[in-house]
Design a protein around this motif. Structure first.
Motif, PDB file in Angstrom:
ATOM      1  N   LYS A   1     -13.085  -1.408   5.309  1.00 51.00           N
ATOM      2  CA  LYS A   1     -12.992  -0.610   3.878  1.00 51.00           C
ATOM      3  C   LYS A   1     -11.664  -0.217   3.712  1.00 51.00           C
ATOM      4  CE  LYS A   1     -17.615   1.478   4.078  1.00 51.00           C
ATOM      5  NZ  LYS A   1     -18.404   2.692   4.142  1.00 51.00           N
ATOM      6  N   GLU A   2     -10.950   0.263   4.460  1.00 53.57           N
ATOM      7  CA  GLU A   2      -9.498   0.754   4.296  1.00 53.57           C
ATOM      8  C   GLU A   2      -8.523  -0.682   3.831  1.00 53.57           C
ATOM      9  OE1 GLU A   2      -7.705   2.491   7.413  1.00 53.57           O
ATOM     10  OE2 GLU A   2      -9.136   4.331   7.270  1.00 53.57           O
ATOM     11  N   GLU A   3      -8.752  -1.670   4.298  1.00 49.47           N
ATOM     12  CA  GLU A   3      -7.940  -2.923   3.937  1.00 49.47           C
ATOM     13  C   GLU A   3      -8.225  -3.400   2.607  1.00 49.47           C
ATOM     14  OE1 GLU A   3      -7.387  -4.653   8.409  1.00 49.47           O
ATOM     15  OE2 GLU A   3      -8.068  -5.815   6.919  1.00 49.47           O
ATOM     16  N   LEU A   4      -9.761  -3.387   2.395  1.00 46.52           N
ATOM     17  CA  LEU A   4     -10.273  -3.756   0.992  1.00 46.52           C
ATOM     18  C   LEU A   4      -9.737  -2.602   0.083  1.00 46.52           C
ATOM     19  CD1 LEU A   4     -12.171  -5.447  -0.558  1.00 46.52           C
ATOM     20  CD2 LEU A   4     -13.931  -4.056  -0.068  1.00 46.52           C
ATOM     21  N   TYR A   5      -9.728  -1.483   0.421  1.00 50.32           N
ATOM     22  CA  TYR A   5      -9.329  -0.357  -0.917  1.00 50.32           C
ATOM     23  C   TYR A   5      -7.784  -0.737  -1.076  1.00 50.32           C
ATOM     24  CZ  TYR A   5      -7.815   3.911  -2.609  1.00 50.32           C
ATOM     25  OH  TYR A   5      -7.349   4.838  -3.597  1.00 50.32           O
ATOM     26  N   GLU A   6      -7.110  -0.709   0.004  1.00 55.12           N
ATOM     27  CA  GLU A   6      -5.484  -1.340  -0.260  1.00 55.12           C
ATOM     28  C   GLU A   6      -5.306  -2.578  -1.068  1.00 55.12           C
ATOM     29  OE1 GLU A   6      -1.452  -1.960   2.521  1.00 55.12           O
ATOM     30  OE2 GLU A   6      -3.440  -1.430   3.503  1.00 55.12           O
ATOM     31  N   SER A   7      -6.230  -3.458  -0.669  1.00 59.91           N
ATOM     32  CA  SER A   7      -5.712  -4.940  -1.373  1.00 59.91           C
ATOM     33  C   SER A   7      -6.358  -4.614  -3.082  1.00 59.91           C
ATOM     34  CB  SER A   7      -6.998  -5.907  -0.828  1.00 59.91           C
ATOM     35  OG  SER A   7      -6.562  -6.195   0.567  1.00 59.91           O
ATOM     36  N   ASN A   8      -7.578  -4.003  -3.057  1.00 57.37           N
ATOM     37  CA  ASN A   8      -8.015  -3.905  -4.530  1.00 57.37           C
ATOM     38  C   ASN A   8      -6.852  -3.129  -5.257  1.00 57.37           C
ATOM     39  OD1 ASN A   8     -10.387  -5.000  -4.383  1.00 57.37           O
ATOM     40  ND2 ASN A   8     -11.464  -3.044  -3.951  1.00 57.37           N
TER      41      ASN A   8
END
Length: 418
Positions: free
Chosen positions: A19-26
């Protein structure tokens, strides 16, 4: 059981990490979309790698840098936020030393900046400013165009166009114009002097000539020896020829002036000329045929002189024992001669069945005093066709000639349609 709980805890932790990686990517994607990111630093096996991004405004930045004009952005107080390489070259200072300075520092008259900003409020965006460059050693004129970038950006966009070459061309044109005016004045002065000279010729020279002709006519040749009578006759003929030459010179010079133009029917003009030559036409048994002729805008006096000279020429240079036939008509088809110009000109031809000319003589006949025959063969002073050429030039037209020896001659007159 404990192992199951541990597995569930690991999965939940992994989900949170994802989730953190996805948030950072977004976040990165959004930053890229908004143009806030120019490059990414990605760590691969502990080694950072930089990846450049072609953001939405990259093309425009490249365009501004390659612009063939100076481009700047400034604050409302004139602080330079950005300038392209072209402006840097104009003022002869590196761009990094320009950014952070005020624009009016590069004006020859710094006070002009206030009026530029005031004028922008009223929609006046272009001005001509004198810039200084290379530590005030040189100056150059330029157009400066301002664009208010608010509310998108709190700044003013400026485009500067160097006018140095344009000013040089304007100054050169101005100099040429002055030189032309001076030459025109000199030409007018020369023409005035020529007119005075012609007046002297026509008055002071003709008076003694008139007396010579008059008094030689009174001499009774019956008391003279044959040689003396012949000498008196030669003197009289020479005086008459000189008198004729003076008349022709005065006539030639008079066609230098531009006379008032009126609508003229060439049929009427030619009918008047034929009437003038009634005696010589009857004597030579000449036939003059006229076809369709145009109405043109021209000088009535000069047109009468033009056709008088051409008809006189056709009669004079006719064949012995053959009646002269002269045709005067409007030629309809000009496409073959003057492509795409036929709508601008009307062509009139004067054809005769006279003695004609050799081809190498055709260019000589319009030169003043140029004669192709001896005086004892044909009379004249070689001025008539030179007058015709001058008349056509006065009317922005042209005269050409075609001829075949022993067959005849055709004169072509091109009149512009006004």
């Amino acid at each position: 059981m404990k192992e199951n709980k541990k597995d569930i805890a690991d999965l939940l932790a992994e989900i949170e990490s994802l989730k953190e990686e996805l948030y950072e990517s977004n976040s990165i994607v959004n930053a890229i979309k908004q143009g806030d990111v120019d490059a990414l630093v990605v760590s691969s096996n502990g080694v950072p790698e930089i990846y450049s991004l072609e953001t939405a405004d990259y093309t425009y930045r490249l365009l501004i840098e390659k612009f063939g004009q100076g481009a700047l952005s400034i604050t409302r107080k004139g602080l330079i936020l950005y300038c392209n390489e072209y402006f840097s070259k104009l003022v002869g200072i590196p761009s990094e030393k320009i950014i952070g300075n005020y624009l009016n520092e590069y004006f020859v008259n710094p006070e002009q900046f206030v009026s530029l900003i005031e004028a922008l409020r009223y929609g006046i965006t272009t001005h001509e400013i004198l810039f200084k460059s290379e530590n005030e050693k040189q100056t150059f004129p330029a157009y400066i165009a301002l664009t208010d970038l608010e509310p998108a950006v709190e700044a003013i966009g400026i485009v500067i166009t160097d006018l140095t070459e344009k000013k040089k061309h304007e100054e050169a044109l101005f100099r040429h114009q002055k030189e032309l005016e001076q030459k025109i004045n000199e030409l007018n002065k020369t023409n005035r002097n020529l007119e005075e000279f012609i007046h002297v010729i026509s008055h002071d020279l003709k008076e003694p000539l008139r007396k010579i002709v008059m008094n030689t006519s009174r001499i009774d040749g019956s008391y003279f020896k044959e040689a003396d009578a012949k000498a008196i006759n030669v003197m009289k003929l020479s005086a008459l020829r000189l008198n004729s030459l003076v008349d022709d010179l005065v006539q030639y010079s008079s066609h230098t002036a531009q006379e008032e133009r009126t609508e003229i029917n060439l049929e009427t003009i030619i009918a008047q000329v034929i009437e003038d030559f009634e005696v010589v036409i009857a004597d030579k048994k000449a036939h003059i045929k006229t076809g369709k002729l145009p109405i043109i805008k021209a000088s009535r006096v000069q047109m009468r002189q033009l056709f008088s000279n051409l008809i006189s020429n056709a009669i004079k240079y006719s064949k012995a024992n053959i009646a002269p036939i002269i045709e005067i008509l409007q030629e309809e088809n000009l496409d073959a001669e003057i492509p795409n110009q036929n709508a601008r000109f009307v062509k009139v031809q004067i054809k005769d069945n006279g003695i004609g000319m050799e081809e190498n003589h055709l260019l000589k006949i319009f030169i003043i005093f140029q004669r192709l025959h001896a005086r004892n063969e044909y009379s004249g002073n070689g001025i008539g066709l030179a007058i015709c050429k001058k008349i056509m030039e006065n009317h922005s037209g042209n005269i050409t000639v075609e001829s075949t020896l022993n067959e005849g001659t055709t004169f072509n007159l091109y009149f512009p349609i006004v």
